[in-house]
Scaffold this motif. Structure first.
Motif: not given
Length: 262
Positions: A74-99
């Motif tokens: 079920d897809v909604i917009t961020l404006d509808e959600a207002k705030w999220l419990d969690v976001t899961i995403d990939g990355t192209d790079e990450y370092d020791d500080d998780l930047n």
């Protein structure tokens, strides 16, 4: 079916599968963009269809929105959600500080907005994404089309005073046409090789007129889940100061969504 998958795809799959452990019924979940995030969306879709998981998904691109709907989320917009419990995403790079450096798919603006509006951001990756210093992957900077060449020149001038190893700036293209983001903007890729101070660079880039945002994610990621081709997964949680290892047994007849493409 695992025989049809490359080792890196198996690594992405087990990382994505482990990430679904953070998602519970009733949650509002940010859905990332990219090949690794696509595995996660497929895994969540299976839980929705076959196991009764009830979630609301906020996609970070039109590509992810289509995939999420296709698998039954079920897809909604961020404006509808207002705030999220969690976001899961990939990355192209990450370092020791998780930047992170994100934006290889050109969706880092929406990805950053969604991640910032979440209680937690979980990054899923294969082992190749870990670096000692950010910058080997080109840093995407989203800019408005008006005055783009002036903005590019300002960025190049700014880089002369920054702690980076490379200073080449190129406009991203798809075939013979400029890449256009979901917001109708262009992407400039900064080939920096090494970024000495990611926090400073991010702040300064975003002060340049014409720049919308850049692909540096600083103090945004809470958990990194790294998958390996043998089914092993490592989980590093900054808040809990934990580093654990999980082992998946990938069965030959398991549905690994082999139709997923980058």
């Amino acid at each position: 079916m695992t025989n049809a998958l490359s080792p890196i795809d198996k690594a992405k799959f087990v990382a994505a599968k482990q990430a679904t452990e953070y998602v519970k019924s009733g949650m509002k979940v940010g859905l990332g963009t990219g090949s690794t995030a696509a595995w996660m969306v497929q895994c969540l879709g299976e839980l929705v269809r076959d196991h009764g998981l009830k979630i609301k998904g906020v996609p970070t691109s039109s590509r992810t929105a289509k995939l999420a709907r296709d698998v039954g989320i079920d897809v909604i917009t961020l404006d509808e959600a207002k705030w999220l419990d969690v976001t899961i995403d990939g990355t192209d790079e990450y370092d020791d500080d998780l930047n992170l450096i994100k934006g290889g798919g050109g969706a880092h603006l929406q990805e950053k907005i969604v991640a910032t509006a979440s209680d937690r951001m979980i990054v899923i990756a294969d082992a190749s994404k870990k670096v000692e210093s950010l910058g080997a992957f080109p840093l995407p900077v989203e800019v408005i089309p008006f005055g783009m060449h002036t903005t590019k020149a300002l960025i190049e001038e700014t880089l002369n005073g920054m702690d980076v190893m490379g200073r080449e700036v190129t406009q991203r293209h798809v075939a013979d046409a400029p890449f256009v983001s979901d917001e109708g903007n262009f992407i400039l890729d900064l080939h920096l090789k090494r970024i000495g101070n990611p926090r400073e660079l991010s702040l300064i880039l975003n002060q340049i007129p014409g720049v919308v945002d850049n692909g540096l994610f600083i103090d945004t990621c809470d958990v990194v889940i790294v998958g390996f081709a043998d089914g092993r997964v490592t989980v590093r949680d900054l808040a809990a100061d934990q580093h654990e290892v999980v082992q998946f047994n990938i069965l030959e007849n398991e549905n690994l969504f082999a139709d997923i493409k980058d």
